[in-house]
Design a protein around this motif. Structure first.
Motif, PDB file in Angstrom:
ATOM      1  N   MET A   1       0.792  -1.262  -0.082  1.00 39.23           N
ATOM      2  CA  MET A   1      -0.040  -0.035  -0.141  1.00 39.23           C
ATOM      3  C   MET A   1       0.921   1.181   0.075  1.00 39.23           C
ATOM      4  O   MET A   1       1.999   1.207   0.553  1.00 39.23           O
ATOM      5  CB  MET A   1      -1.016  -0.057   1.147  1.00 39.23           C
ATOM      6  CG  MET A   1      -2.041   1.061   1.242  1.00 39.23           C
ATOM      7  SD  MET A   1      -2.989   1.326   2.583  1.00 39.23           S
ATOM      8  CE  MET A   1      -4.079  -0.340   2.180  1.00 39.23           C
ATOM      9  N   LEU A  25      -6.956   3.721  -7.878  1.00 38.04           N
ATOM     10  CA  LEU A  25      -7.341   2.682  -7.014  1.00 38.04           C
ATOM     11  C   LEU A  25      -6.264   2.557  -5.909  1.00 38.04           C
ATOM     12  O   LEU A  25      -6.760   2.771  -4.679  1.00 38.04           O
ATOM     13  CB  LEU A  25      -7.418   1.139  -7.697  1.00 38.04           C
ATOM     14  CG  LEU A  25      -8.765   0.935  -8.225  1.00 38.04           C
ATOM     15  CD1 LEU A  25      -8.543  -0.386  -9.010  1.00 38.04           C
ATOM     16  CD2 LEU A  25      -9.640   1.145  -7.283  1.00 38.04           C
ATOM     17  N   ASP A  26      -5.081   2.784  -6.179  1.00 37.73           N
ATOM     18  CA  ASP A  26      -4.059   2.896  -4.693  1.00 37.73           C
ATOM     19  C   ASP A  26      -4.355   4.026  -4.006  1.00 37.73           C
ATOM     20  O   ASP A  26      -4.248   3.806  -2.747  1.00 37.73           O
ATOM     21  CB  ASP A  26      -2.563   2.862  -5.504  1.00 37.73           C
ATOM     22  CG  ASP A  26      -2.144   1.416  -6.271  1.00 37.73           C
ATOM     23  OD1 ASP A  26      -2.909   0.516  -5.890  1.00 37.73           O
ATOM     24  OD2 ASP A  26      -1.201   1.344  -6.970  1.00 37.73           O
ATOM     25  N   ARG A  29      -7.507   3.730  -2.015  1.00 34.57           N
ATOM     26  CA  ARG A  29      -7.130   2.870  -1.126  1.00 34.57           C
ATOM     27  C   ARG A  29      -6.413   3.266   0.190  1.00 34.57           C
ATOM     28  O   ARG A  29      -6.753   3.077   1.264  1.00 34.57           O
ATOM     29  CB  ARG A  29      -6.300   1.368  -1.434  1.00 34.57           C
ATOM     30  CG  ARG A  29      -7.005   0.458  -1.593  1.00 34.57           C
ATOM     31  CD  ARG A  29      -6.297  -0.806  -2.291  1.00 34.57           C
ATOM     32  NE  ARG A  29      -6.776  -1.736  -3.339  1.00 34.57           N
ATOM     33  CZ  ARG A  29      -6.100  -1.685  -4.327  1.00 34.57           C
ATOM     34  NH1 ARG A  29      -4.907  -1.301  -4.659  1.00 34.57           N
ATOM     35  NH2 ARG A  29      -6.847  -2.059  -5.412  1.00 34.57           N
ATOM     36  N   HIS A  30      -5.458   4.276  -0.160  1.00 35.72           N
ATOM     37  CA  HIS A  30      -4.598   4.683   1.102  1.00 35.72           C
ATOM     38  C   HIS A  30      -5.539   5.716   1.830  1.00 35.72           C
ATOM     39  O   HIS A  30      -5.645   5.775   2.934  1.00 35.72           O
ATOM     40  CB  HIS A  30      -3.452   5.381   0.448  1.00 35.72           C
ATOM     41  CG  HIS A  30      -2.794   6.112   1.479  1.00 35.72           C
ATOM     42  ND1 HIS A  30      -1.744   5.851   2.375  1.00 35.72           N
ATOM     43  CD2 HIS A  30      -3.006   7.464   1.683  1.00 35.72           C
ATOM     44  CE1 HIS A  30      -1.354   6.817   3.154  1.00 35.72           C
ATOM     45  NE2 HIS A  30      -1.942   7.848   2.706  1.00 35.72           N
ATOM     46  N   GLY A  32      -8.631   5.936   1.971  1.00 31.98           N
ATOM     47  CA  GLY A  32      -9.672   5.149   2.900  1.00 31.98           C
ATOM     48  C   GLY A  32      -9.313   4.748   4.328  1.00 31.98           C
ATOM     49  O   GLY A  32      -9.863   4.755   5.252  1.00 31.98           O
ATOM     50  N   HIS A  33      -7.872   4.439   4.354  1.00 33.92           N
ATOM     51  CA  HIS A  33      -7.351   3.952   5.791  1.00 33.92           C
ATOM     52  C   HIS A  33      -6.546   5.261   6.436  1.00 33.92           C
ATOM     53  O   HIS A  33      -6.286   5.336   7.482  1.00 33.92           O
ATOM     54  CB  HIS A  33      -6.475   2.921   5.477  1.00 33.92           C
ATOM     55  CG  HIS A  33      -7.201   1.938   4.979  1.00 33.92           C
ATOM     56  ND1 HIS A  33      -7.123   1.309   3.609  1.00 33.92           N
ATOM     57  CD2 HIS A  33      -7.767   0.774   5.690  1.00 33.92           C
ATOM     58  CE1 HIS A  33      -7.955   0.376   3.768  1.00 33.92           C
ATOM     59  NE2 HIS A  33      -8.344  -0.187   4.935  1.00 33.92           N
ATOM     60  N   GLU A  38      -7.528  11.616   3.754  1.00 35.68           N
ATOM     61  CA  GLU A  38      -8.897  11.694   3.579  1.00 35.68           C
ATOM     62  C   GLU A  38      -9.336  13.197   3.705  1.00 35.68           C
ATOM     63  O   GLU A  38     -10.200  13.748   3.006  1.00 35.68           O
ATOM     64  CB  GLU A  38      -9.573  10.755   4.401  1.00 35.68           C
ATOM     65  CG  GLU A  38     -10.912  10.610   4.187  1.00 35.68           C
ATOM     66  CD  GLU A  38     -11.899   9.606   4.939  1.00 35.68           C
ATOM     67  OE1 GLU A  38     -11.223   9.358   6.232  1.00 35.68           O
ATOM     68  OE2 GLU A  38     -12.833   9.330   4.868  1.00 35.68           O
TER      69      GLU A  38
END
Lengths: 176, 198
Positions: A1, A25-26, A29-30, A32-33, A38
């Motif tokens: 990640m 997408l990468d 994904r990052h 999102g966590h 964010e």
């Protein structure tokens, strides 16, 4: 990640959909966590939302019904100007033709006049009647002209060294 | 997420309308005007912060587009070309006038301090939300006014009109990297102004 450092420069292209699907997408994904990334995405989207809302409000009250009539009037003016330009260009071309035609005619006339003294007549026809003159210009050597002038009231002498021709005029003649 | 940029994708309709307009079909040009006048208006209001001036620019943009229709080569899309004309006219106008009316979209509205709360707001019990959005609008307006015309054009073309970096670089006739750096700067400025409100 991906790490925050990896993603830092990609957040703006991410919200602008300017990344390849795989990178998109990468980053998603990052984000999102990662709360920090964010929040940055939310900030960017917040600015966008505010700008879009402000712009929509601004344009909503704008009366655009007069745009086309105005543009149509301007189009009439533009077309009229173009037609006028085309007409005046046509006039300019025909004026130019007249001028150059006249110049050509004058030049042709001048050439004919200059050629006149050098015309020679052709051979005599068999029955004694002169044959039709052939319009052949004949350039005579300079000495012929000099000889024609000499022997009257003037005399011509040629300087052999310089090749200059001197014109001697009789005193009486000059005072006449 | 970003709004779709493909809503602006080269529409075969545009090409056909341009062709017909070139052949003297006024109705075709009228369709093009009506198709893009609102988008051009949004850009012009954003750039000039004045409705009257923006309306003038919209009219001038389409007049100029009609005049130069023969020079439109079609290597970019019609709307990109029209946006380029509009941005140039806005920048020319700003240079000429050098007067900026505070946002609020209109001078009258900007000076009107008592912003009416609509019945819609009350029904939804959102008076605070309304005031907050007014505050955001005012702060955003100040931040936009502080941007240079180039930065302003980039952020409006991206955020309001949804153009891609490539399309913006075509409109502004500058490299894609310049578009990205201007966009980054403009966003930072606006974010700084809005901080604490969201």
């Amino acid at each position: 990640m991906m790490s925050c450092t990896d993603v830092a420069g990609l957040l703006e292209p991410f919200v602008d959909s300017e990344l390849t699907p795989a990178t998109l997408l990468d980053v998603a994904r990052h984000a999102g966590h990662c709360r920090s990334c964010e929040a940055q995405v939310a900030d960017l989207l917040g600015v966008r939302e505010a700008l879009v809302t402000g712009s929509e409000r601004a344009v909503a009250g704008l009366d655009l019904s007069g745009v086309w009539p105005h543009v149509a009037r301007e189009m009439d003016r533009v077309d009229a100007q173009a037609a006028w330009r085309a007409r005046s260009e046509g006039r300019r071309v025909s004026r130019r033709l007249v001028v150059w035609g006249s110049v050509a005619a004058i030049a042709a006339g001048a050439m004919l006049m200059m050629r006149g003294p050098f015309l020679t007549t052709g051979p005599v026809a068999g029955d004694g009647a002169p044959a039709a003159p052939t319009r052949v210009a004949k350039r005579l050597p300079n000495s012929v002209y000099i000889d024609r002038l000499a022997g009257k009231d003037i005399a011509l002498r040629r300087e052999p060294k310089s090749g200059t021709t001197m014109i001697w005029v009789h005193h009486e003649v000059q005072n006449r | 997420m970003s709004r779709q940029t493909d809503q602006h994708a080269v529409s075969p309709g545009d090409g056909e309308l341009v062709l017909r307009a070139r052949q003297g079909d006024r109705q075709a040009f009228r369709e093009l005007v009506e198709r893009y006048q609102r988008k051009v208006a949004a850009l012009a209001v954003g750039m000039l912060r004045n409705r009257e001036d923006a309306l003038d620019v919209v009219q001038d943009t389409f007049t100029k587009a009609y005049q130069s229709l023969d020079r439109f080569k079609g290597d970019s899309s019609f709307y990109t070309w029209v946006y380029r004309i509009a941005v140039n006219l806005c920048i020319d106008h700003q240079r000429r006038e050098a007067r900026y009316v505070p946002l609020g979209v209109d001078a009258d509205e900007a000076n009107d301090e008592t912003v009416p709360v609509t019945s819609d707001d009350l029904e939804r019990n959102e008076p605070f939300e309304h005031a907050r959005s007014q505050e955001i609008g005012a702060r955003l307006a100040n931040a936009i006014e502080e941007l240079t015309p180039d930065h302003r054009a980039v952020i409006l073309l991206r955020e309001v009109d949804g153009l891609s970096y490539e399309e913006i670089s075509q409109v502004l006739e500058c490299p894609k990297g310049t578009v990205m750096s201007r966009l980054h700067y403009a966003r930072r400025q606006l974010q700084a102004r809005l901080r604490g409100l969201r």
